[in-house]
Design an enzyme around this catalytic site. Structure first.
Site, PDB file in Angstrom:
ATOM      1  N   ASN A 196      24.380 -66.362  32.055  1.00  0.00           N
ATOM      2  CA  ASN A 196      24.279 -64.935  31.765  1.00  0.00           C
ATOM      3  C   ASN A 196      24.286 -64.760  30.250  1.00  0.00           C
ATOM      4  O   ASN A 196      25.341 -64.691  29.616  1.00  0.00           O
ATOM      5  CB  ASN A 196      25.445 -64.180  32.409  1.00  0.00           C
ATOM      6  CG  ASN A 196      25.361 -64.196  33.924  1.00  0.00           C
ATOM      7  OD1 ASN A 196      24.569 -63.471  34.521  1.00  0.00           O
ATOM      8  ND2 ASN A 196      26.166 -65.053  34.551  1.00  0.00           N
ATOM      9  N   GLU A 197      23.100 -64.710  29.683  1.00  0.00           N
ATOM     10  CA  GLU A 197      22.930 -64.652  28.240  1.00  0.00           C
ATOM     11  C   GLU A 197      23.190 -63.230  27.718  1.00  0.00           C
ATOM     12  O   GLU A 197      23.323 -62.284  28.500  1.00  0.00           O
ATOM     13  CB  GLU A 197      21.504 -65.095  27.881  1.00  0.00           C
ATOM     14  CG  GLU A 197      21.169 -66.529  28.269  1.00  0.00           C
ATOM     15  CD  GLU A 197      21.781 -67.572  27.348  1.00  0.00           C
ATOM     16  OE1 GLU A 197      22.739 -67.248  26.612  1.00  0.00           O
ATOM     17  OE2 GLU A 197      21.315 -68.728  27.366  1.00  0.00           O
ATOM     18  N   PRO A 198      23.278 -63.064  26.391  1.00  0.00           N
ATOM     19  CA  PRO A 198      23.439 -61.723  25.828  1.00  0.00           C
ATOM     20  C   PRO A 198      22.424 -60.744  26.392  1.00  0.00           C
ATOM     21  O   PRO A 198      21.237 -61.056  26.512  1.00  0.00           O
ATOM     22  CB  PRO A 198      23.217 -61.967  24.321  1.00  0.00           C
ATOM     23  CG  PRO A 198      23.707 -63.358  24.105  1.00  0.00           C
ATOM     24  CD  PRO A 198      23.312 -64.110  25.337  1.00  0.00           C
ATOM     25  N   THR A 238      21.055 -71.552  23.243  1.00  0.00           N
ATOM     26  CA  THR A 238      21.408 -72.328  24.436  1.00  0.00           C
ATOM     27  C   THR A 238      20.468 -73.515  24.595  1.00  0.00           C
ATOM     28  O   THR A 238      20.902 -74.635  24.901  1.00  0.00           O
ATOM     29  CB  THR A 238      21.349 -71.438  25.677  1.00  0.00           C
ATOM     30  OG1 THR A 238      22.289 -70.364  25.533  1.00  0.00           O
ATOM     31  CG2 THR A 238      21.680 -72.216  26.937  1.00  0.00           C
TER      32      THR A 238
END
Length: 639
Positions: A162-164, A181
């Protein structure tokens, strides 16, 4: 510590935190929590539903769970697991797949039922992913949700993938990976270009439904993002901050990952301190930088207005504090890294005697010496010290394949010009060419190719050391065994590396040793090389008289720099010396323009080196000290 004092000390932290001396103890504690839950549910004849993470962080947790299974009869027969994520696309039998990871690090070693293992499927057609994700969610719900979710944290603040920008109610879905990442994963894939751009991940909302959540974070590289997650405002820019909304979360950290938290980094803001000179130095420098004032211009009001009234009251007047810290910083600056002959050395970082020292620079990779301390390297040689340089590893993984071929082609052509037999070289060329046609990302090179790459870096290192002023007889190539073991097998100790290092040190009997103290190196080589040198010196100090007076200096610069309050020797460089250092770095042509392993800093190594040393000099100047073009920083290791 009383509960009231603990609450005051941790008042900036919005989630419960457990901190352990090291990663091993933290991992054992996390594994014990999981084991206790499994045993409790086994006794109640209930399944245990675990959400599991991948990556380097949970490996020791899984190792301890395996031990508990084998030695203490912990049964996984009634355990159901759901993994957080998987790269997409990704074959399940690929080296980098999380199916492979989980099998190798846990599932193949415990008695879990295969039908109870659930991992997102990276082999699906993209049109089928949405339906798969919905089914994944329903299956978790059918078990009554996750009993415990194990998390790591990425440097973007991601949990799972769950990235920014991820929403707090997001479910399992296909996501696009952040560039940072992908850079962090690049070594596992043999380059960022081979890292998938997408992944299937549980959502933040799915994670939140777990009855208990444990987030693990280890080492200094995670410290800044851990601080944001625990102390920062809730923000989609740092998805881990969403965990502040849960009542069932615990962060388990080692001391390095916790080091940026307010209670450790700036403890005077949360409690009364036991002031010593190191704490005072850090606090005064912090204050000067915070309000952008030279140290000698700080006032009592500045102290009182910024949480440092206790220091002003107990150790003041502040005018005297300012002078003391200014003088300490002033005394770190020296143009004589080997000690200044015939000078009072009571307030100098290095001893004056002997006036000409035997010095050795240990360089983990073949270019760390000139990148990190090239100016000091040159100055030690110019000032007449018996300077040695020891390259601890070959660095043979960090050369592009086509560069290696180019050197082999040169050798063939040169031998032909000399009317020499080139049949062996041509055969080697054909074998390497055939290998490269089928080479997979991150596949270990064949031995002949590694040898050529090692020779490329050896030649560059010799050229750089010669340019700095070191004669060939004082250039040592150690080729420490651990480096190749890392390529082919699991870690099996450092004893032979330590003994080899002891032999070299006994041969030289140095008065001072320089070694890499930059543990932000993403590949871990610097830390291993430091441990080898440290162990060798510690043993020698017990047996050899010369070693008892041998000083150990740590340098940084290839990846990060020392904080100002940590610096014990600051070697200023003139513009001309900065240029000489740059030319020494340029001898490492294979690492110029586009190195194989650049890390997460897009700048070339010579640019990093110049800008970091210029920034160190600028901070010294802002604190009220002399202005220099650049400063190389060192910290002494006190045995």
């Amino acid at each position: 510590m009383s509960r009231l004092n603990l609450l005051e000390e941790t008042r900036f932290e919005k989630i419960p935190v457990s901190i352990f001396p090291n990663e091993n103890q933290a991992s054992i504690a996390a594994a014990q929590k999981i084991a206790n839950l499994i045993r409790k549910n086994n006794n109640g004849k209930k399944p245990t539903v675990l959400g599991l993470a991948t990556g380097s962080t949970p490996i020791k947790v899984y190792k301890e769970l395996i031990r508990l299974h084998k030695e203490e009869n912990l049964s996984f027969e009634n355990v159901v697991t759901f993994n957080l994520d998987e790269y997409y696309p990704m074959k399940s039998d690929a080296t980098q797949s999380y199916v492979t990871f989980m099998n190798e690090n846990l599932f193949n070693h415990i008695n879990i039922e295969k039908q109870n293992i659930n991992i997102p499927d990276g082999t699906l057609e993209e049109k089928d992913i949405a339906a798969f994700c919905l089914a994944y969610e329903k299956k978790i719900s059918a078990y009554g949700g996750l009993d415990l979710q194990l998390l790591g944290i990425g440097r973007t603040g991601h949990i799972g993938f769950n990235e920014p920008g991820s929403a707090p109610n997001s479910g399992t879905r296909l996501v696009t990976l952040d560039d940072l990442t992908r850079r962090d994963a690049s070594r596992d894939f043999g380059g960022k270009e081979n890292v998938p751009t997408k992944a299937i991940t549980m959502g933040v909302g799915t994670i939140f439904k777990a009855k208990e959540i444990i987030l693990l974070a280890f080492n200094k590289k995670k410290a800044s993002i851990v601080k944001k997650a625990l102390e920062g405002e809730i923000s989609p820019n740092v998805p881990a901050t969403y965990l502040q909304l849960s009542d069932n979360v615990e962060f388990i950290l080692d001391v390095d990952a916790a080091s940026d938290l307010t209670r450790f980094d700036t403890p005077w803001l949360v409690r009364d301190c036991d002031w010593n000179i190191e704490t005072i130095k850090k606090a005064v420098i912090w204050l000067a930088k915070k309000i952008n004032k030279p140290i000698l211009k700080l006032t009592e009001d500045d102290y009182n207005s910024n949480g440092m009234a206790q220091l002003a009251t107990e150790k003041g007047p502040v005018y005297n504090l300012n002078i003391d810290i200014f003088n300490i910083l002033q005394h770190t600056i020296t143009g004589w890294p080997g000690g200044k002959p015939n000078a009072n050395d009571k307030q100098r970082p290095e001893r004056r005697e002997p006036s000409l020292k035997r010095s050795i620079i240990f360089s983990p990779h073949p270019d760390d010496d000139v990148i990190s301390m090239g100016g000091t390297f040159i100055r030690l040689a110019d000032q007449g010290h018996e300077l040695h340089v020891a390259y601890q590893t070959s660095g043979n993984t960090a050369v592009w394949d086509d560069d290696a071929l180019r050197f082999l082609e040169f050798s063939i052509d040169f031998n032909r010009m000399q009317n020499l037999d080139v049949s062996v070289l041509e055969k080697t060329y054909q074998n390497i060419h055939a290998f490269l046609k089928t080479k997979q990302p991150n596949q270990t090179d064949m031995a002949e190719l590694l040898s050529i790459k090692g020779l490329v870096r050896k030649g560059e290192a010799i050229a750089g050391a010669r340019f700095a002023g070191v004669p060939d007889k004082r250039i040592h190539f150690m080729d420490l065994p651990f480096y190749d073991r890392f390529k082919y097998s699991n870690f099996s100790g450092l004893e032979d590396d330590i003994l080899q290092t002891m032999d070299l040190l006994r041969e030289i009997k140095p008065h001072q040793v320089f070694t890499a103290g930059d543990f932000e190196d993403p590949h871990g080589t610097h830390k291993v090389c430091f441990n080898i040198v440290l162990q060798a010196l510690q043993r020698l100090k017990e047996t050899d008289d010369w070693a008892k007076d041998c000083w150990l200096w740590l340098y940084r610069g290839a990846w990060h720099e020392f904080e100002i309050h940590e610096i014990e020797m600051a070697v200023p460089l003139s513009p001309a010396e900065v240029k000489r250092k740059r030319l020494a770095i340029f001898k490492h042509q294979s690492q110029k323009d586009a190195p194989v392993f650049p890390g997460d800093d897009a700048r070339e190594f010579w640019v990093r080196a110049e800008e970091r040393t210029a920034e160190t000099a600028n901070v010294y100047n802002q604190l009220g000290l002399a202005e220099y073009a650049a400063i190389e920083a060192f910290k002494r290791y006190h045995f």
